[in-house]
Design a protein around this motif. Sequence first.
Motif, PDB file in Angstrom:
ATOM      1  N   GLN A 291     -34.690  38.896  23.237  1.00  0.00           N
ATOM      2  CA  GLN A 291     -33.665  39.804  23.138  1.00  0.00           C
ATOM      3  C   GLN A 291     -32.268  38.718  23.619  1.00  0.00           C
ATOM      4  O   GLN A 291     -31.412  38.524  23.538  1.00  0.00           O
ATOM      5  CB  GLN A 291     -33.751  40.836  23.923  1.00  0.00           C
ATOM      6  CG  GLN A 291     -32.406  41.823  23.917  1.00  0.00           C
ATOM      7  CD  GLN A 291     -33.067  43.115  24.782  1.00  0.00           C
ATOM      8  OE1 GLN A 291     -33.337  42.983  25.699  1.00  0.00           O
ATOM      9  NE2 GLN A 291     -32.579  44.226  24.235  1.00  0.00           N
ATOM     10  N   GLN A 295     -28.797  37.688  22.190  1.00  0.00           N
ATOM     11  CA  GLN A 295     -27.890  38.643  22.785  1.00  0.00           C
ATOM     12  C   GLN A 295     -26.495  38.571  22.431  1.00  0.00           C
ATOM     13  O   GLN A 295     -25.974  37.444  22.332  1.00  0.00           O
ATOM     14  CB  GLN A 295     -27.963  38.483  24.381  1.00  0.00           C
ATOM     15  CG  GLN A 295     -27.267  39.750  25.228  1.00  0.00           C
ATOM     16  CD  GLN A 295     -27.042  39.475  26.479  1.00  0.00           C
ATOM     17  OE1 GLN A 295     -27.083  38.480  26.984  1.00  0.00           O
ATOM     18  NE2 GLN A 295     -27.054  40.553  27.140  1.00  0.00           N
ATOM     19  N   LEU A 297     -24.760  41.744  22.452  1.00  0.00           N
ATOM     20  CA  LEU A 297     -24.392  42.890  22.633  1.00  0.00           C
ATOM     21  C   LEU A 297     -24.853  43.311  24.203  1.00  0.00           C
ATOM     22  O   LEU A 297     -25.908  42.957  24.707  1.00  0.00           O
ATOM     23  CB  LEU A 297     -24.936  44.091  21.937  1.00  0.00           C
ATOM     24  CG  LEU A 297     -24.614  45.492  21.761  1.00  0.00           C
ATOM     25  CD1 LEU A 297     -23.316  45.967  21.715  1.00  0.00           C
ATOM     26  CD2 LEU A 297     -25.624  46.283  20.854  1.00  0.00           C
ATOM     27  N   ARG A 298     -23.754  44.085  24.902  1.00  0.00           N
ATOM     28  CA  ARG A 298     -24.195  44.404  26.324  1.00  0.00           C
ATOM     29  C   ARG A 298     -23.381  45.463  26.806  1.00  0.00           C
ATOM     30  O   ARG A 298     -22.442  46.063  26.137  1.00  0.00           O
ATOM     31  CB  ARG A 298     -23.985  43.159  27.221  1.00  0.00           C
ATOM     32  CG  ARG A 298     -22.471  42.868  27.461  1.00  0.00           C
ATOM     33  CD  ARG A 298     -22.220  41.400  28.273  1.00  0.00           C
ATOM     34  NE  ARG A 298     -20.901  41.268  28.338  1.00  0.00           N
ATOM     35  CZ  ARG A 298     -20.223  40.292  28.724  1.00  0.00           C
ATOM     36  NH1 ARG A 298     -21.002  39.245  29.346  1.00  0.00           N
ATOM     37  NH2 ARG A 298     -19.010  39.988  29.350  1.00  0.00           N
ATOM     38  N   VAL A 334     -25.707  51.367  19.053  1.00  0.00           N
ATOM     39  CA  VAL A 334     -25.836  50.617  20.177  1.00  0.00           C
ATOM     40  C   VAL A 334     -26.961  50.630  21.074  1.00  0.00           C
ATOM     41  O   VAL A 334     -27.583  49.661  21.517  1.00  0.00           O
ATOM     42  CB  VAL A 334     -24.288  50.685  20.903  1.00  0.00           C
ATOM     43  CG1 VAL A 334     -24.498  49.882  22.364  1.00  0.00           C
ATOM     44  CG2 VAL A 334     -23.303  50.379  19.915  1.00  0.00           C
ATOM     45  N   CYS A 335     -27.249  51.728  21.222  1.00  0.00           N
ATOM     46  CA  CYS A 335     -28.287  52.217  22.368  1.00  0.00           C
ATOM     47  C   CYS A 335     -29.489  51.746  21.733  1.00  0.00           C
ATOM     48  O   CYS A 335     -30.408  51.057  22.605  1.00  0.00           O
ATOM     49  CB  CYS A 335     -28.292  53.865  22.656  1.00  0.00           C
ATOM     50  SG  CYS A 335     -26.913  54.316  23.645  1.00  0.00           S
ATOM     51  N   GLU A 337     -30.233  49.530  19.692  1.00  0.00           N
ATOM     52  CA  GLU A 337     -30.274  47.850  19.489  1.00  0.00           C
ATOM     53  C   GLU A 337     -30.484  47.302  20.843  1.00  0.00           C
ATOM     54  O   GLU A 337     -31.129  46.149  20.851  1.00  0.00           O
ATOM     55  CB  GLU A 337     -28.917  47.707  18.953  1.00  0.00           C
ATOM     56  CG  GLU A 337     -28.787  46.015  18.636  1.00  0.00           C
ATOM     57  CD  GLU A 337     -27.522  45.617  18.162  1.00  0.00           C
ATOM     58  OE1 GLU A 337     -27.284  44.382  17.960  1.00  0.00           O
ATOM     59  OE2 GLU A 337     -26.763  46.207  18.059  1.00  0.00           O
ATOM     60  N   LEU A 338     -30.148  47.727  21.976  1.00  0.00           N
ATOM     61  CA  LEU A 338     -30.355  47.462  23.152  1.00  0.00           C
ATOM     62  C   LEU A 338     -31.726  47.891  23.844  1.00  0.00           C
ATOM     63  O   LEU A 338     -32.162  47.610  25.061  1.00  0.00           O
ATOM     64  CB  LEU A 338     -29.470  47.892  24.208  1.00  0.00           C
ATOM     65  CG  LEU A 338     -27.881  47.314  24.209  1.00  0.00           C
ATOM     66  CD1 LEU A 338     -26.996  48.159  24.757  1.00  0.00           C
ATOM     67  CD2 LEU A 338     -27.917  45.902  24.539  1.00  0.00           C
ATOM     68  N   SER A 372     -27.861  46.896  13.811  1.00  0.00           N
ATOM     69  CA  SER A 372     -27.086  46.440  14.459  1.00  0.00           C
ATOM     70  C   SER A 372     -25.685  47.201  14.430  1.00  0.00           C
ATOM     71  O   SER A 372     -25.236  47.447  13.341  1.00  0.00           O
ATOM     72  CB  SER A 372     -27.030  44.751  14.306  1.00  0.00           C
ATOM     73  OG  SER A 372     -25.787  44.370  15.121  1.00  0.00           O
ATOM     74  N   CYS A 396     -27.026  56.233  27.251  1.00  0.00           N
ATOM     75  CA  CYS A 396     -27.929  56.393  26.295  1.00  0.00           C
ATOM     76  C   CYS A 396     -29.293  56.981  26.928  1.00  0.00           C
ATOM     77  O   CYS A 396     -29.226  57.236  28.308  1.00  0.00           O
ATOM     78  CB  CYS A 396     -28.568  54.905  26.049  1.00  0.00           C
ATOM     79  SG  CYS A 396     -27.291  53.735  25.219  1.00  0.00           S
TER      80      CYS A 396
END
Length: 745
Positions: A291, A295, A297-298, A334-335, A337-338, A372, A396
Amino acid sequence: MESIFRFAFFSICLVAISSQQTTPSTQQQESKLKFRLAGYPRKHNEGRIEIFYNGEWGTMCDDDFSLQNAHVLCRHLGFTEATGWAHSAKYGKGAGKIWLDNVQCNGNEKSIENCKSRGWGVTDCSHEEDAGIVCKDERIPGFIQSNVIETADDKVEELRLRPVVATAMKRLPITEGIVEFKYKDGWAQICDIGWNHKNTRVVCGMMGFPAERKANKNFYRLYAARQELNYRLHSVSCTGSEVHLSLCQSEFFRGNATKMCDGGMPAVVSCVPGPLFASNLAQKKKKQQAQKEQQHLRLKGGAMTGEGRVEILKKNEWGTICDDRWNLQSASVVCRELGFGSAKAALTGARMGQGLGPIHMNEVQCTGFEKSIFNCQYKNITEDDCKHNEDASVRCNIPYMGYETTIRLDGGRTRYEGRVEVLLEVNANGTEKWGLICGEGWGTLEAMVVCRQLGLGFASHGLQETWYWDGSNVTEMVLSGVKCTGNEMSISHCQNHGARINCLRTGTRFAAGVICSETASDLILNAPLVQQTTYIEDRPLHMLYCAAEENCLSSSARNANWPYGHRRLLRFSSEIHNLGRADFRPKAGRHSWVWHECHGHYHSMNIFTHYDILTLNGTRVAEGHKASFCLEDTDCQEGVSKRYECANFGEQGITVGCWDVYRHDIDCQWIDITDVKPGNYILQVVINPNYEVAETDFTNNAMKCNCKYDGHRIWVHNCHIGDAFSEEAEKRFEIYPGETNNQIV
C-alpha cells in the motif's frame, strides 16, 4: 408478507402553540404540523428531518442550517436537545416538497415557524441538500404527546456478525459469522435463500471491511440445525453498491419466525480485513508495504481512524477533491481503496478542514464498484470552479476492535477529561483491575491517542499532573515511558517501558491525564511568501541587544566584540494560517505569560516556531527560534471576523479562517547565518514544534526550501509544506545540487 421500506422513520404530531393570538385558519394550519425522522438512521434519534405541512410531507434545505435549528426540531420530536446535524442528504434524498429553506433559529423558539426563513415552500434547493438532525437520546419529561416514540419494528438499523467458529470468537476483528440485526430487544437472523455475494459485499462494507470472500457454510448448516433461530428477514436483494442493508430490497417474515426459511439457513458472510486490521502479522506487513509503495490516496484532518479530508496524488503533488456531486458511492470507493469498509458519511464544505495545493478533481461520479477513485468519472477544474472551502471528506466504517474497553477517564468534570486509567486484567469473577500511567514525558501526542481510542475526538491537553482529579481508588502506576507518534489507534500500540516501571514520581497526583475536544486547529505556513521575501542583512551588534536577550542569535554571538561588528541574518516574512476547525489558542493562560521589557510585549508561548538551516543530510548548521511575540489575527478570509488582538494585553490566538503575519523586519524573524559556510542547504521552518497546542494534523507544520549560499548572496526556491509532494519528489528535493542557472555549482 409486506415489503420493507427503503428508509426507516418515525413521526410524531405536534400542536404548535403560539404566544400570540392567531386566527382560526392559522390555528387549523398549525394543528396539522407533524415532524418525523426519515432515511436510514442507525438509531431512532437521528435522520432526515421531514415536516407534514398543508397535507403533504416534505423536507428542509441545509442552507444556513445550524445546531440551533436542530435544537428546535429535536424538541418538536420530544427530545431535550440536539447533538449534531447533517447536510447534503446524508440520510438519503427525500421526496416531494422542500418546505423550508434558509431557516435561522436562535435555539429558544417554541416552534420552527417562529424562526426566520424564506417562507413555506419557497426554495432554490434540490433534495441533494436535504438536512438531517441528531438528537440527544433523552426525552423531555412529561412530553405532552408521548415519552415513547412509536417506531416500526420492520426496519434494519444495527447489524452484527455472530462468530460460531471457536477461533473467530477469541480475536478481533470478527471477520466471519452469522449476520444478525437488532430486532426489538434481541437479535434476529436473515434467511439465506437467494443470498448472494452482492449482499455479502454490503454487509462487509457496513462492518468495516473492504472486500468479501466465500464462506464455508457446511459447519454453519450443522450449527443452525441445533439452534432455535429467530428468522425475521428474507428475500434480501442488493445491487452491491449500497452503504447499508436497509437500502436493499427485502421482506419481513410474519407469524412464527422459527418455522420460516424452509430449505435455508441463516445468512453467513466472510470478510477480508484491510491492512490496519489484518490479524496475521506477516500478511499485515506485506499489505502495508504494498500500500505504501502505491500510495496515491490519503485522509487528512480527521480525529478518528477512517475519517478525514480526501487527498489524492497527481503529478507528484497532493491535492484535494471538490465536493460538487460528492456522495456516499464515491466516498465508499475512497474508503474501500484505503482498506476500510463502505462510507457512513460523505462530507462537504471542508468539514475536516481546508487543504492546500491544487484541487485535482470535481464532480466525481462513482458507481461504487470501482477499485480506485481514479477509475470514476470526474472533471478537471480551474480555480474559478472550486475553492478549498469546498474540499470533500469522508467517514468510513471501520471494524470493531474493542479498544475503548481497555482504557477510561476518571475524575473529570465531563466525559471529555480525566485521569487516564488502563485495564490490566479481568478476574474469573469479572472483577476488573485498573492502573495509572506515569505522567513523565506525557504530552499532546500521547493524549491524542487516548482521545481517539475513546472516540472523543482530538486532544486539547496532555497533562502530567492530575491532583485536581484525585477521586479514584486506583493508585498503582502500571505504565511508564509512553511515547506515541500520535497516529496509533490504541495506547497499547505506543512505545513504553514494559513490565519494568521507571517513574520517578509515583504518586497519583503525577498520573497522566487528558482533556479531549471534538475540534482542533491546524496551522499552515504560507510557503510562497517565505520564498518571495527571503534576503540577507548584515545587522550591527549595537542594534541586537534585545535579540540577544531573547536568544535569537547563534551561540558564537556571545564571544563577539560588542557593540562593534555585525551578525549576518537570513530574514523572511511568515504568514501562518489556521485552516482547522477550532481557534489556535496558547496553552498557557494570561496569568502565566512572560513579559519582555526589552521588546515591550508578552510571550504566550516560549517557542512558537523553529527556524533551521540544514545540510542535505539533515545536519543543523544554523538555528533560530521564535517565541509567540503576539498571536493575533492580522487578516481573515471574507466573512470571518477577527477575534484576537494583542493591544492592551488582549487575548492571543489565531481564529479559524484567519492568519498571523510576522514581517521580515521585526526582531528575531531571522536565522543567524554568520558562521555558515557557502554551500547547498535546506531552509526549514516548523510551527508549534513541541506540540504544545493540539492540531488536527502535525505533518503539515513543517515548511522546507532549497537554498544556495555563496558567502554573499542566497537563492531560495522550491519552498513547500513538508507533506505536499510524493516521497519520490521529496527525495529529489533533498539531493538538489543548487541553482545552476545562476552559475553557482
